[in-house]
Motif scaffolding. Structure first.
Motif, mmCIF file in Angstrom:
data_model
loop_
_atom_site.group_PDB
_atom_site.id
_atom_site.type_symbol
_atom_site.label_atom_id
_atom_site.label_comp_id
_atom_site.label_asym_id
_atom_site.label_seq_id
_atom_site.Cartn_x
_atom_site.Cartn_y
_atom_site.Cartn_z
ATOM 1 N N PHE A 330 -35.128 -11.784 -50.170
ATOM 2 C CA PHE A 330 -34.291 -11.105 -49.176
ATOM 3 C C PHE A 330 -35.171 -10.699 -48.008
ATOM 4 C CE2 PHE A 330 -35.977 -7.580 -51.592
ATOM 5 C CZ PHE A 330 -36.271 -6.642 -50.618
ATOM 6 N N GLY A 331 -34.539 -10.353 -46.897
ATOM 7 C CA GLY A 331 -35.274 -9.881 -45.721
ATOM 8 C C GLY A 331 -34.580 -8.672 -45.148
ATOM 9 N N CYS A 332 -33.641 -8.921 -44.234
ATOM 10 C CA CYS A 332 -33.036 -7.829 -43.470
ATOM 11 C C CYS A 332 -32.020 -7.018 -44.258
ATOM 12 C CB CYS A 332 -32.341 -8.416 -42.248
ATOM 13 S SG CYS A 332 -30.942 -9.482 -42.703
ATOM 14 N N ARG A 333 -31.392 -7.570 -45.246
ATOM 15 C CA ARG A 333 -30.314 -6.971 -46.032
ATOM 16 C C ARG A 333 -29.105 -6.636 -45.177
ATOM 17 N NH1 ARG A 333 -33.089 -5.289 -51.163
ATOM 18 N NH2 ARG A 333 -31.014 -4.778 -51.927
ATOM 19 N N CYS A 337 -31.072 -12.525 -41.323
ATOM 20 C CA CYS A 337 -32.205 -13.445 -41.481
ATOM 21 C C CYS A 337 -31.917 -14.642 -42.387
ATOM 22 C CB CYS A 337 -33.408 -12.676 -42.030
ATOM 23 S SG CYS A 337 -33.191 -12.145 -43.741
ATOM 24 N N HIS A 338 -30.872 -14.593 -43.162
ATOM 25 C CA HIS A 338 -30.483 -15.684 -44.073
ATOM 26 C C HIS A 338 -31.500 -15.923 -45.200
ATOM 27 C CE1 HIS A 338 -26.904 -17.311 -41.856
ATOM 28 N NE2 HIS A 338 -27.435 -16.470 -40.980
ATOM 29 N N SER A 339 -32.434 -14.983 -45.403
ATOM 30 C CA SER A 339 -33.407 -15.168 -46.497
ATOM 31 C C SER A 339 -32.730 -15.162 -47.862
ATOM 32 C CB SER A 339 -34.436 -14.035 -46.514
ATOM 33 O OG SER A 339 -34.918 -13.774 -45.263
ATOM 34 N N CYS A 340 -31.572 -14.543 -47.953
ATOM 35 C CA CYS A 340 -30.942 -14.324 -49.262
ATOM 36 C C CYS A 340 -29.898 -15.380 -49.593
ATOM 37 C CB CYS A 340 -30.305 -12.939 -49.287
ATOM 38 S SG CYS A 340 -28.983 -12.796 -48.071
ATOM 39 N N ILE A 365 -23.730 -18.903 -49.848
ATOM 40 C CA ILE A 365 -23.348 -17.570 -49.365
ATOM 41 C C ILE A 365 -24.617 -16.730 -49.142
ATOM 42 C CG2 ILE A 365 -21.077 -17.508 -50.494
ATOM 43 C CD1 ILE A 365 -22.462 -15.752 -52.653
ATOM 44 N N GLN A 366 -24.453 -15.608 -48.446
ATOM 45 C CA GLN A 366 -25.569 -14.665 -48.277
ATOM 46 C C GLN A 366 -25.357 -13.511 -49.262
ATOM 47 O OE1 GLN A 366 -24.549 -14.968 -43.969
ATOM 48 N NE2 GLN A 366 -26.585 -14.093 -43.727
ATOM 49 N N LEU A 367 -26.307 -13.352 -50.162
ATOM 50 C CA LEU A 367 -26.131 -12.351 -51.230
ATOM 51 C C LEU A 367 -26.036 -10.928 -50.688
ATOM 52 C CD1 LEU A 367 -28.729 -13.645 -53.858
ATOM 53 C CD2 LEU A 367 -26.258 -14.025 -53.833
ATOM 54 N N CYS A 368 -26.718 -10.655 -49.567
ATOM 55 C CA CYS A 368 -26.821 -9.254 -49.122
ATOM 56 C C CYS A 368 -25.544 -8.729 -48.485
ATOM 57 C CB CYS A 368 -27.993 -9.072 -48.166
ATOM 58 S SG CYS A 368 -27.727 -9.762 -46.534
ATOM 59 N N ILE A 369 -24.659 -9.632 -48.045
ATOM 60 C CA ILE A 369 -23.460 -9.152 -47.337
ATOM 61 C C ILE A 369 -22.174 -9.564 -48.040
ATOM 62 C CG2 ILE A 369 -24.471 -8.946 -45.039
ATOM 63 C CD1 ILE A 369 -23.308 -11.726 -44.435
HETATM 64 S S1 FES Z 1 -31.389 -10.567 -46.480
HETATM 65 FE FE1 FES Z 1 -31.210 -11.203 -44.410
HETATM 66 S S2 FES Z 1 -29.301 -12.222 -44.413
HETATM 67 FE FE2 FES Z 1 -29.448 -11.421 -46.418
#
Ligand code: FES
Length: 380
Positions: A330-333, A337-340, A365-369
């Motif tokens: 993960f990155g920005c949460r 950033c799309h890391s997740c 999908i993006q896990l953080c959102i």
């Molecule tokens: S952690 Fe950055 S988009 Fe999900």
């Protein structure tokens, strides 16, 4: 021909460009591109992001510093007890953490966050080691409902441990303008780790209605000092009328559990509020959207990890994975950033940025959102 870019004065509304950008310019220029160029003219300027310049750094103790921040013109002010989410980039990845404002509410354009070294506190360690005067930080607007009740006739009990003193310190400034009967109990490991010691001493000396008790959890230094952790006997001795007081608590989970248990046993749990900094996810997204997602219990199957966890739609898939002991990247949460990114094999999730429900099948999908709104299987 010379073109002059006219910018607002730095002292008032510093760094905000949104107020005077012509409508035609907003239409023809991509907002992200504009933001990119504006931030290169000055790191403090922005059309949509609260940013703040570090104007001073105060060493509070061996492992704790306060950063004094001057925000740009997008800052909308704060109430004592609120916090901001700080975004920093560490090794190319955006990271966020919440920090209570320990500032005097009468100085709305001079903010203070107080950061203490923590085990595994990646952002806190980075701030303590790297942040310098004149650096610029990205902030959220002030957030949170942790606040003293408005009625001044209601007596207060403030309980803090370690850096949990920060939001309560902001509340103590209020007493100078709005006196009310207040008791502060503050736990620190040792005298060396005490934060705001001198300020608390002065506040108690000047405010007849404030009583401060300091307790060292490692050991008392002499017989006049108190040692040990929170205990009901000590509470009854120091604050015999604690059941009648509105109580605000901020500190490590262990302290909050002990306090919560005691208040529950005494049948006065409704008179207590906690600040626990678990709200990053909820603070960024529309509470209505989260609430509309939580109508049942769902199973989230992290297939690759052979792990199934129950969810009620209030936590992101990233939070759920971490609660299950998994470590997806993960990155920005916050969906930037799309890391997740991860693959969903089956089930429907709601994206809290767009508000839209996904399809039921295989997709990225993006896990953080995303929160589950049916049973979900993930390739995680
Ligand atoms: S952690 Fe950055 S988009 Fe999900």
């Amino acid at each position: 021909m010379t073109w002059t870019l006219r910018l607002p004065p730095v002292a008032s509304g510093a760094g905000s460009l949104s107020g005077f950008t012509p409508a035609w310019l907003k239409r023809v220029v991509n907002a992200d591109l504009t933001e990119f160029y504006v931030s290169h003219l000055s790191p403090l300027w922005s059309m949509r992001q609260v940013k703040a310049r570090v104007v001073d750094i105060v060493e509070e103790s061996a492992d704790c510093k306060s950063f004094i921040l001057q925000p740009n013109g997008l800052w909308r002010g704060f109430r004592p007890g609120q916090f901001v989410t700080v975004t920093v980039e560490i090794e190319g990845v955006r990271q966020q953490r919440c920090y209570s404002l320990s500032s005097d509410w009468r100085e709305q354009e001079r903010l203070r966050i107080t950061v203490k070294e923590k085990k595994d506190g990646r952002v806190s360690s980075w701030l303590l080691r790297n942040l310098r005067k004149q650096d610029v930080l990205m902030l959220s607007q002030a957030q949170g409902e942790f606040a003293a009740p408005q009625s001044l006739s209601e007596p207060l009990l403030l309980i803090a441990a370690g850096s949990g003193i920060t939001p309560l310190r902001a509340m103590l400034y209020q007493l100078e303008e709005h006196p009310r009967n207040t008791v502060l109990i503050y736990y620190a490991r040792s005298r060396e780790e005490l934060i705001f010691a001198e300020e608390i001493r002065k506040a108690a000396a000047h405010c007849a209605h404030l009583t401060a008790h300091i307790c060292y959890t490692a050991a008392a230094h002499n017989q006049a000092e108190e040692g040990g952790r929170f205990h009901p006997d000590q509470l009854s001795r120091w604050v015999p009328d604690y059941r009648d007081r509105r109580t605000l608590v901020c500190g490590p989970e262990g302290l909050m559990q002990r306090v919560r248990r005691h208040w529950r046993e005494e049948g006065v749990e409704a008179r207590i509020s906690f600040e626990d900094f678990t709200g990053t996810f909820h603070d960024f997204f529309d509470p209505g959207l989260i609430a509309s997602s939580q109508s049942a219990t769902y199973q989230v199957d992290f297939q690759r990890s052979a792990c199934v966890i129950e969810a009620d739609g209030r936590q992101s898939l990233l939070d759920l994975a971490e609660a299950a002991g998994l470590h997806p990247p993960f990155g920005c949460r916050m969906g930037i950033c799309h890391s997740c990114k991860a693959r969903k094999r089956a089930g429907v999730v709601r994206n809290l940025v767009t508000g839209k429900a996904s399809g039921a099948g295989n997709e990225e999908i993006q896990l953080c959102i995303c929160v589950p709104i049916t049973d979900v299987s993930l390739d995680v």
